[in-house]
Design an enzyme around this catalytic site. Structure first.
Site, short mmCIF file in Angstrom:
data_model
loop_
_atom_site.label_atom_id
_atom_site.label_comp_id
_atom_site.label_asym_id
_atom_site.label_seq_id
_atom_site.Cartn_x
_atom_site.Cartn_y
_atom_site.Cartn_z
N ASP A 135 -7.77 -5.07 -0.35
CA ASP A 135 -8.25 -5.95 -1.42
C ASP A 135 -7.94 -7.42 -1.17
O ASP A 135 -8.52 -8.30 -1.81
CB ASP A 135 -7.65 -5.53 -2.76
CG ASP A 135 -8.08 -4.12 -3.16
OD1 ASP A 135 -9.29 -3.85 -3.11
OD2 ASP A 135 -7.21 -3.31 -3.51
N HIS B 281 0.85 -1.19 0.00
CA HIS B 281 0.00 0.00 0.00
C HIS B 281 0.88 1.24 0.00
O HIS B 281 2.01 1.21 0.50
CB HIS B 281 -0.91 0.00 1.24
CG HIS B 281 -1.98 1.04 1.18
ND1 HIS B 281 -1.81 2.31 1.71
CD2 HIS B 281 -3.24 1.02 0.65
CE1 HIS B 281 -2.93 3.00 1.51
NE2 HIS B 281 -3.79 2.26 0.88
#
Length: 453
Positions: free
Chosen positions: A390, A332
């Site tokens: 996700d 991320h």
């Protein structure tokens, strides 16, 4: 007519495609030479400061003596820790998305009376304009629900008697209508997709005013309207986690950039949907799903970490999967040690996996999360890498019986509240149109007359 086969056109496109690619290629050395912040990110991975916001704060590191120190991730909505927000409404056995939307828009948690009034307004706004479904969805169905959502949001402009920016009261009305109507649009777009592309029966359901947004969505996408309280509670939780994530994420920034030009809310939020559709943003949950389908098809024992590890090496070596070398669901831009959304969804996934007899598949997800940082470290990566939202969201949705085509649209439905909050903050503050600079590196050329070329 679009789609008509024309050999001459095809030949031209094929012969010119490589030229098009070469004429637009930029040597990487120029980014370093001119100190270009690629992706609007600094060399240390932090984002270039582009604005000020009250709405959301995302933390995954801190600085000490000019050194970036990784830390466990956390994020807040209007200063309230999202974990605490979730603990608050779940402990009282309530749905939380509506009060989260209220918080994001107005800056404070609603009273009981305010929340009831807010819910009543959303229920009233859920109904789409007369013949909207027939004219804008059924008459031009799309195989992509995200594409249909984007076009439908733009189409709402035509049904609004006063669509252009016209004061904060009108802006709020439009924002509430978008938050309320997008789930209905997605449900109808999905029904049209199934009917016209998958050749199934067409079911269109009318939203029920007494149901929450999460309940209504499950009610609307299922032919028999049936769902359990647990399913609705988990979906509501997912929507709260996805409702907002700071002004720097691609779709929120897209919304702010377009809003800074003082255009209408439909154009700005439709563009945000277009951004979220990309597989580097909201569409990444589909890439995670595809990757796991590949892993499951090629790893015989999902409980064997060594076998999983060997296949992950093939993925990293661009020998398996989509050959990108990426392990989707890992990493991320801000979070380092952990993504708080992934931490929460992992617990939800574990509970659902046990209930549904999918412990082996859960172990597969957990193993990829554990092994990927080890493999990156072995390859010399010093920065920590963690599972992102996700990683487990698609797995949770699948266990809720939600089809893959709706994974990213659900993200968009949830994020509409955050986009509207960012738009209002951008438009109703003394900001300037967002206009960064690009360095032109092409050499000057003289114009050559057509006969001499």
């Amino acid at each position: 007519m679009y789609g008509t086969i024309n050999p001459i056109n095809d030949s031209f496109v094929e012969s010119k495609a490589q030229q098009l690619l070469e004429s637009n290629k930029i040597n990487k050395k120029y980014f370093e030479k001119y100190d270009v912040k690629r992706g609007l990110r600094n060399a240390d991975g932090t984002g270039v400061l582009a604005g000020i916001t009250h709405i959301c704060n995302v933390n995954g590191y801190y600085f000490q003596d000019n050194e970036k120190i990784p830390t466990e991730g956390n994020y807040t909505y209007r200063g309230i820790d999202v974990k605490k927000l979730i603990e608050g409404f779940t402990s009282e056995d309530r749905f939380g998305y509506e009060e989260t939307a209220y918080l994001l828009l107005f800056g404070n948690l609603p009273t009981d009376a305010e929340l009831k009034q807010f819910n009543d307004i959303l229920a009233d706004y859920r109904n789409l304009p007369l013949r909207f479904t027939e004219d804008m969805i059924l008459s031009a169905p799309s195989n992509s629900v995200m594409n249909k959502l984007e076009r439908s949001i733009l189409a709402l402009y035509s049904y609004d008697p006063d669509p252009e920016p016209n004061g904060i009261g009108k802006e709020l009305q439009q924002a509430l209508q978008l938050i309320a109507r997008c789930p209905v649009i997605v449900a109808h777009a999905y029904a049209a997709k199934r009917h016209y592309f998958d050749r199934t029966s067409l079911y269109l359901h009318i939203p029920q005013p007494e149901l929450s947004l999460a309940e209504n969505f499950l009610y609307s996408i299922r032919p028999d309207n049936q769902f359990t309280k647990e399913e609705a509670r988990i979906l509501d939780l997912c929507m709260v986690l996805h409702a907002e994530h700071g002004g720097g994420n691609n779709s929120a920034f897209t919304c702010r950039v377009i809003s800074s030009a003082n255009t209408d809310i439909y154009s700005a939020t439709a563009a945000a949907v277009g951004s979220l559709k990309g597989n580097r943003h909201g569409g990444a949950n589909l890439k995670v799903n595809e990757m796991y389908d590949c892993i499951k098809a090629n790893v015989n024992d999902w409980n064997d970490d060594d076998e999983i590890r060997n296949f992950l090496i093939k993925i990293l070596n661009k020998e398996a999967g989509d050959k990108s070398g990426l392990v989707y669901g890992m990493g991320h831009a801000i979070y380092t040690l952990s993504d708080p959304r992934a931490v929460i969804l992992k617990e939800v996934a574990k509970t659902l996996a046990v209930k549904n007899g999918l412990e082996a598949e859960y172990h597969l997800f957990e193993a990829v999360e554990k092994l990927t940082p080890q493999l990156f470290a072995e390859r010399g990566r010093e920065k920590p890498i963690c599972a992102n939202v996700d990683m487990y969201s698609g797995f949770v949705y699948r266990m809720l019986g939600i089809p893959q085509e709706l994974f990213t649209p659900l993200f968009a439905i949830s994020r509409m509240a955050g986009w509207c909050a960012h738009r209002i903050e951008e438009v109703y503050n003394p900001n300037k149109i967002i206009r960064p600079a690009y360095k032109a590196i092409n050499q000057k050329h003289n114009f050559v007359p057509l006969a001499e070329r």
